[in-house]
Every structure is written in C-alpha cells, then in structure tokens.
Design an enzyme around this catalytic site. Structure first.
Site, PDB file in Angstrom:
ATOM      1  N   ASN A   9      21.911  61.258 -11.507  1.00 20.27           N
ATOM      2  CA  ASN A   9      23.001  62.110 -11.951  1.00 20.27           C
ATOM      3  C   ASN A   9      22.662  62.538 -13.381  1.00 20.27           C
ATOM      4  O   ASN A   9      22.478  61.691 -14.238  1.00 20.27           O
ATOM      5  CB  ASN A   9      24.286  61.259 -11.909  1.00 20.27           C
ATOM      6  CG  ASN A   9      25.425  61.843 -12.710  1.00 20.27           C
ATOM      7  OD1 ASN A   9      25.464  63.032 -12.998  1.00 20.27           O
ATOM      8  ND2 ASN A   9      26.380  60.984 -13.076  1.00 20.27           N
ATOM      9  N   LYS A  11      24.565  64.130 -15.407  1.00 24.63           N
ATOM     10  CA  LYS A  11      25.763  64.220 -16.258  1.00 24.63           C
ATOM     11  C   LYS A  11      25.787  65.592 -16.966  1.00 24.63           C
ATOM     12  O   LYS A  11      25.394  66.582 -16.368  1.00 24.63           O
ATOM     13  CB  LYS A  11      25.804  63.047 -17.229  1.00 24.63           C
ATOM     14  CG  LYS A  11      25.674  61.703 -16.481  1.00 24.63           C
ATOM     15  CD  LYS A  11      25.948  60.499 -17.297  1.00 24.63           C
ATOM     16  CE  LYS A  11      25.765  59.254 -16.432  1.00 24.63           C
ATOM     17  NZ  LYS A  11      26.054  58.018 -17.109  1.00 24.63           N
ATOM     18  N   HIS A  97      32.754  59.051 -10.206  1.00 27.90           N
ATOM     19  CA  HIS A  97      31.961  58.388 -11.248  1.00 27.90           C
ATOM     20  C   HIS A  97      32.902  57.826 -12.321  1.00 27.90           C
ATOM     21  O   HIS A  97      33.933  58.426 -12.622  1.00 27.90           O
ATOM     22  CB  HIS A  97      30.972  59.379 -11.864  1.00 27.90           C
ATOM     23  CG  HIS A  97      30.009  58.704 -12.790  1.00 27.90           C
ATOM     24  ND1 HIS A  97      30.327  58.421 -14.093  1.00 27.90           N
ATOM     25  CD2 HIS A  97      28.772  58.202 -12.578  1.00 27.90           C
ATOM     26  CE1 HIS A  97      29.295  57.795 -14.661  1.00 27.90           C
ATOM     27  NE2 HIS A  97      28.342  57.649 -13.758  1.00 27.90           N
ATOM     28  N   GLU A 174      28.697  50.828  -9.197  1.00 28.33           N
ATOM     29  CA  GLU A 174      28.316  51.038 -10.591  1.00 28.33           C
ATOM     30  C   GLU A 174      29.309  50.325 -11.503  1.00 28.33           C
ATOM     31  O   GLU A 174      30.345  50.911 -11.871  1.00 28.33           O
ATOM     32  CB  GLU A 174      28.329  52.533 -10.905  1.00 28.33           C
ATOM     33  CG  GLU A 174      27.394  53.340 -10.049  1.00 28.33           C
ATOM     34  CD  GLU A 174      26.925  54.593 -10.780  1.00 28.33           C
ATOM     35  OE1 GLU A 174      25.735  54.681 -11.052  1.00 28.33           O
ATOM     36  OE2 GLU A 174      27.767  55.440 -11.104  1.00 28.33           O
ATOM     37  N   GLY A 180      25.306  53.375 -19.103  1.00 24.35           N
ATOM     38  CA  GLY A 180      25.135  54.105 -20.360  1.00 24.35           C
ATOM     39  C   GLY A 180      24.458  53.324 -21.470  1.00 24.35           C
ATOM     40  O   GLY A 180      24.056  52.173 -21.303  1.00 24.35           O
ATOM     41  N   SER A 221      22.253  51.275 -15.859  1.00 26.36           N
ATOM     42  CA  SER A 221      21.085  50.855 -16.648  1.00 26.36           C
ATOM     43  C   SER A 221      19.885  50.449 -15.797  1.00 26.36           C
ATOM     44  O   SER A 221      19.164  49.509 -16.142  1.00 26.36           O
ATOM     45  CB  SER A 221      21.460  49.730 -17.625  1.00 26.36           C
ATOM     46  OG  SER A 221      22.392  50.191 -18.574  1.00 26.36           O
TER      47      SER A 221
END
Ligand code: PGA
Length: 272
Positions: A9, A11, A97, A174, A180, A221
């Site tokens: 993804n 983003k 998400h 997730e 992140g 991650s």
C-alpha cells in the site's frame, strides 16, 4: 501448494511519473518470476490508477485502490464509488486500514457495507483488522479482532459466489502498534496466534473449506529481515508491506527472497 500473497500500500505517496518508473522497474525486476503460486499486488493512490492500469495491462501484477464508498453515487464530496473505480479495472480494494479508522473515523459497520459493495462489483476486498496498543495492554486483542471480523462480515455470504474461493476476499492482520515509522513488528509467534484466531472465527462464520482458502496476510513493519520468519508461520499466507516496498528494488528483493524460499524450492522438488 498454497498461494503466497505479497503486496504494498503506497498510502499518500507517488506522483504519476514516480508510479511510471516504479512499475516499469518492478515489472523488469520480476521478469523471472512465475506468478502461478505467488500473487503480487500494488495499491497506489487514486490519481495513479489510470497509469497503473496501462502499465500493468500485460502483467500478472494485481492492483487496487486504498478506499471506497459503499454507494454507487450521490452527494458525497471527495468520495470514490465502486462504479468510478470500475473504470480503472482494479482487482482489489483495500478496506479499513488503521489510518482510515484513526484519522477518518471509519468503523466496522461502514466497512461491512463496503465489503458488500466490493463483492457486488467483483473487487476483492482486502479487509484490514488489528488491535491498538491499548487493547493489547488490556489483554483483549483476540476478542477485539473477533469482533471486528464478525461485524465486518455480518451478512456477507461467500458460499454462493462463483469464483475461486481465494479470490473472493482477503484479510490483513495489521496490529496498529506495529505500523509505520514508530511501529515495532509483531513477533512471528504472536502473529501466528492471532492469525489462527482469525482462521477459527472464519470457520465459525463459514466452514472449513472457506476459512482455509481465505488468505490471511500480515502487515506492520515487514522488511527484508523479518519477511521469511513471518511467512514461515502456518496461518500466514502473505505479507502486506508499507515502507519496505516503496522502492521497486526493495519490494523485488523481498519477492525474490520469498519466491526462492517457498515457491521455487517446491516446484523444483515437484519436478524431480
Ligand atoms: P509499514 O506499513 O510496513 O510501513 O509499517 C504497513 C501498513 O500500514 O500496511
């Protein structure tokens, strides 16, 4: 052999020209990959979907969008509907998400409507679930994730869909605390524990066959160092990657690593 799913993804990243060079490079890097047992996908921003469609037309790399409204049309400024996305011939749609939930208050009841809309339009919903650090701290992660899955899939009938079962719906686990810059990846053991809870929940909602065929991906991650040990878990069918796949060569490195370890090895054995 079960298929393996590897996707990214993007983003809020990548202009049209950045998309062009990324996708041309990626296609080039993956020339030697036989996609029969590996599904590679990218999820660019809406503005890059048109060029993505053009570049990936002759490729087996799948692509999708990052969010979608459940209505066909209406007075919803700034939203994108299923028919608008149909123009780009997307294969899948990412839903729920944690950044959508956190910054735009998306909830499981809305996601339930979005999943139904996605199935109606033949997009594979890639449903994201995962607990925050608070639920983990309170020891209620499993209940929290079960509740997310049951709410999002409420009334979603999968038994009568005429499609390969593994192309109907995908789930990504997730954990919010793992995602992140500030995130820390979950351990492979922890991931396996939650993935088997998801599998059991799907079994209760549907049946053995369906629950075994719905791919459950892990995201948060993921990088070149931890990809293989996570994928080595029984109930992990794929990886959903952010930062570590935003450069075509690093995504390609992960794909090759996985391919050599899990796919090529098996096909060589099968040919012997
Ligand atoms: P990350 O993002 O790999 O950069 O942690 C994962 C995600 O948000 O899906």
């Amino acid at each position: 052999m079960k298929d393996i799913y590897l996707g990214t993804n993007w983003k809020m990243h990548k202009t049209i020209s950045e998309t062009k060079s990324y996708l041309h490079d990626l296609k080039n890097y993956l020339k030697d990959i036989n996609f029969d047992n590996i599904k590679v996908f990218v999820i660019p921003p809406y503005t890059a979907l048109d060029i993505t469609k053009t570049i990936l037309k002759d490729s087996r790399i799948l692509y999708g969008a990052q969010n979608m409204h459940w209505m066909d049309e209406g007075e919803y400024t700034g939203e994108i509907s299923p028919p608008l996305l149909k123009d780009f011939e997307i294969d899948l749609i990412e839903l729920g998400h944690s950044e959508r939930r956190r910054y735009y208050n998306e909830n499981d009841i809305e996601l339930n409507k979005k999943v139904k809309a996605a199935l109606k339009y033949n997009f594979i919903p890639l449903i994201c679930v995962g607990e925050r650090k608070e639920e983990k701290k309170y020891g209620v992660s499993q209940e929290f994730i079960k509740l997310q899955i049951k709410t999002i899939l409420n009334g979603v009938k999968l038994n009568d869909i005429e499609k390969e079962l593994n192309d109907i719906l995908w789930i990504a686990y997730e954990p919010v605390w793992a995602i992140g810059e500030k995130g820390k990846p979950a351990t492979p053991e922890y991931i396996e524990e939650i993935h088997s809870v998801i599998r059991q929940t799907l079994k209760k909602l549907y049946n053995d066959e369906i629950s075994n065929k719905i791919p459950i991906l892990y995201g948060g991650s993921v990088n070149q160092e931890n990809a293989l040990s996570i994928l080595n878990q029984n109930n992990v069918d794929g990886l959903f990657i952010g930062r570590a796949a935003w450069k075509a060569n690093s995504f390609s490195n992960i794909i090759h690593q996985v391919y050599e370890t899990f796919i090529n090895k098996n096909s060589q054995k099968a040919n012997q």
